[in-house]
Design a protein around this motif. Structure first.
Motif, PDB file in Angstrom:
ATOM      1  N   VAL A 281     -22.543  -6.060 -51.572  1.00 55.56           N
ATOM      2  CA  VAL A 281     -23.878  -6.625 -51.333  1.00 55.56           C
ATOM      3  C   VAL A 281     -23.904  -8.137 -51.562  1.00 55.56           C
ATOM      4  N   PRO A 282     -23.432  -8.657 -52.706  1.00 53.45           N
ATOM      5  CA  PRO A 282     -23.436 -10.124 -52.856  1.00 53.45           C
ATOM      6  C   PRO A 282     -22.549 -10.833 -51.828  1.00 53.45           C
ATOM      7  N   PHE A 283     -21.446 -10.223 -51.470  1.00 51.38           N
ATOM      8  CA  PHE A 283     -20.581 -10.821 -50.446  1.00 51.38           C
ATOM      9  C   PHE A 283     -21.338 -10.961 -49.133  1.00 51.38           C
ATOM     10  N   LEU A 284     -22.042  -9.918 -48.739  1.00 51.89           N
ATOM     11  CA  LEU A 284     -22.794  -9.970 -47.488  1.00 51.89           C
ATOM     12  C   LEU A 284     -23.930 -10.982 -47.545  1.00 51.89           C
ATOM     13  N   MET A 285     -24.517 -11.172 -48.724  1.00 52.09           N
ATOM     14  CA  MET A 285     -25.621 -12.124 -48.847  1.00 52.09           C
ATOM     15  C   MET A 285     -25.138 -13.571 -48.789  1.00 52.09           C
ATOM     16  N   LEU A 286     -23.834 -13.794 -48.899  1.00 47.91           N
ATOM     17  CA  LEU A 286     -23.291 -15.148 -48.867  1.00 47.91           C
ATOM     18  C   LEU A 286     -22.592 -15.495 -47.555  1.00 47.91           C
ATOM     19  N   VAL A 287     -22.536 -14.566 -46.612  1.00 46.02           N
ATOM     20  CA  VAL A 287     -21.903 -14.838 -45.327  1.00 46.02           C
ATOM     21  C   VAL A 287     -22.923 -14.654 -44.206  1.00 46.02           C
ATOM     22  N   PHE A 288     -22.603 -15.219 -43.062  1.00 47.47           N
ATOM     23  CA  PHE A 288     -23.446 -15.092 -41.889  1.00 47.47           C
ATOM     24  C   PHE A 288     -23.524 -13.623 -41.503  1.00 47.47           C
ATOM     25  N   PRO A 289     -24.626 -13.093 -41.103  1.00 48.98           N
ATOM     26  CA  PRO A 289     -25.919 -13.698 -40.795  1.00 48.98           C
ATOM     27  C   PRO A 289     -26.904 -13.662 -41.959  1.00 48.98           C
ATOM     28  N   PHE A 290     -26.555 -12.995 -43.075  1.00 49.25           N
ATOM     29  CA  PHE A 290     -27.517 -12.855 -44.164  1.00 49.25           C
ATOM     30  C   PHE A 290     -27.750 -14.154 -44.916  1.00 49.25           C
ATOM     31  N   PHE A 291     -26.803 -15.085 -44.867  1.00 49.10           N
ATOM     32  CA  PHE A 291     -26.999 -16.376 -45.526  1.00 49.10           C
ATOM     33  C   PHE A 291     -28.148 -17.144 -44.887  1.00 49.10           C
ATOM     34  N   GLU A 292     -28.460 -16.817 -43.645  1.00 42.42           N
ATOM     35  CA  GLU A 292     -29.559 -17.484 -42.955  1.00 42.42           C
ATOM     36  C   GLU A 292     -30.890 -17.271 -43.668  1.00 42.42           C
ATOM     37  N   ILE A 293     -31.014 -16.233 -44.468  1.00 40.91           N
ATOM     38  CA  ILE A 293     -32.232 -16.003 -45.248  1.00 40.91           C
ATOM     39  C   ILE A 293     -32.452 -17.168 -46.203  1.00 40.91           C
ATOM     40  N   GLY A 294     -31.393 -17.645 -46.815  1.00 36.94           N
ATOM     41  CA  GLY A 294     -31.503 -18.704 -47.805  1.00 36.94           C
ATOM     42  C   GLY A 294     -31.053 -20.065 -47.327  1.00 36.94           C
ATOM     43  N   ASN A 295     -30.715 -20.205 -46.065  1.00 44.65           N
ATOM     44  CA  ASN A 295     -30.165 -21.455 -45.555  1.00 44.65           C
ATOM     45  C   ASN A 295     -31.283 -22.401 -45.119  1.00 44.65           C
ATOM     46  N   ARG A 296     -31.873 -23.077 -46.098  1.00 46.63           N
ATOM     47  CA  ARG A 296     -32.882 -24.096 -45.806  1.00 46.63           C
ATOM     48  C   ARG A 296     -32.881 -25.108 -46.950  1.00 46.63           C
TER      49      ARG A 296
END
Length: 73
Positions: free
Chosen positions: A16-31
Motif C-alpha cells: 500500500v505505501p509503495f503504491l501511494m508513492l508511485v504513479f498514478p496514486f502519487f497524483e493524489i498528493g502531487n501539488r
C-alpha cells in the motif's frame, strides 16, 4: 496469528505505501499547495508515507509469530 495470515498482512502493509508513492496514486498528493510544516504538499506526502510505513513495519515486528523462535539457538 498464523504465518500465512502474517505474511498476507505483511505484503499488504508493504504494498500500500509503495503504491501511494508511485504513479498514478502519487497524483493524489502531487501539488505545491498547501504548505504543511514549511513543505510543499508533495514533499509532505512522501514523508507521511515513509513515517506510516515505518510505524506499520514496527507494529508487524511486534506481531511476528516467529519472533520468539528466533531467539532460541
Amino acid at each position: 496469528m498464523s504465518n500465512r495470515k502474517f505474511n498476507t498482512l505483511f505484503i499488504v502493509i508493504v504494498l500500500v505505501p509503495f503504491l501511494m508513492l508511485v504513479f498514478p496514486f502519487f497524483e493524489i498528493g502531487n501539488r505545491a499547495t498547501p504548505i504543511i510544516m514549511g513543505l510543499p504538499f508533495s514533499f509532505f506526502w512522501v514523508i507521511l508515507w515513509i513515517v506510516i510505513t515505518f510505524a506499520a513495519l514496527l507494529a508487524l515486528y511486534y506481531l511476528d509469530p516467529e519472533k520468539e523462535e528466533e531467539g532460541d539457538v
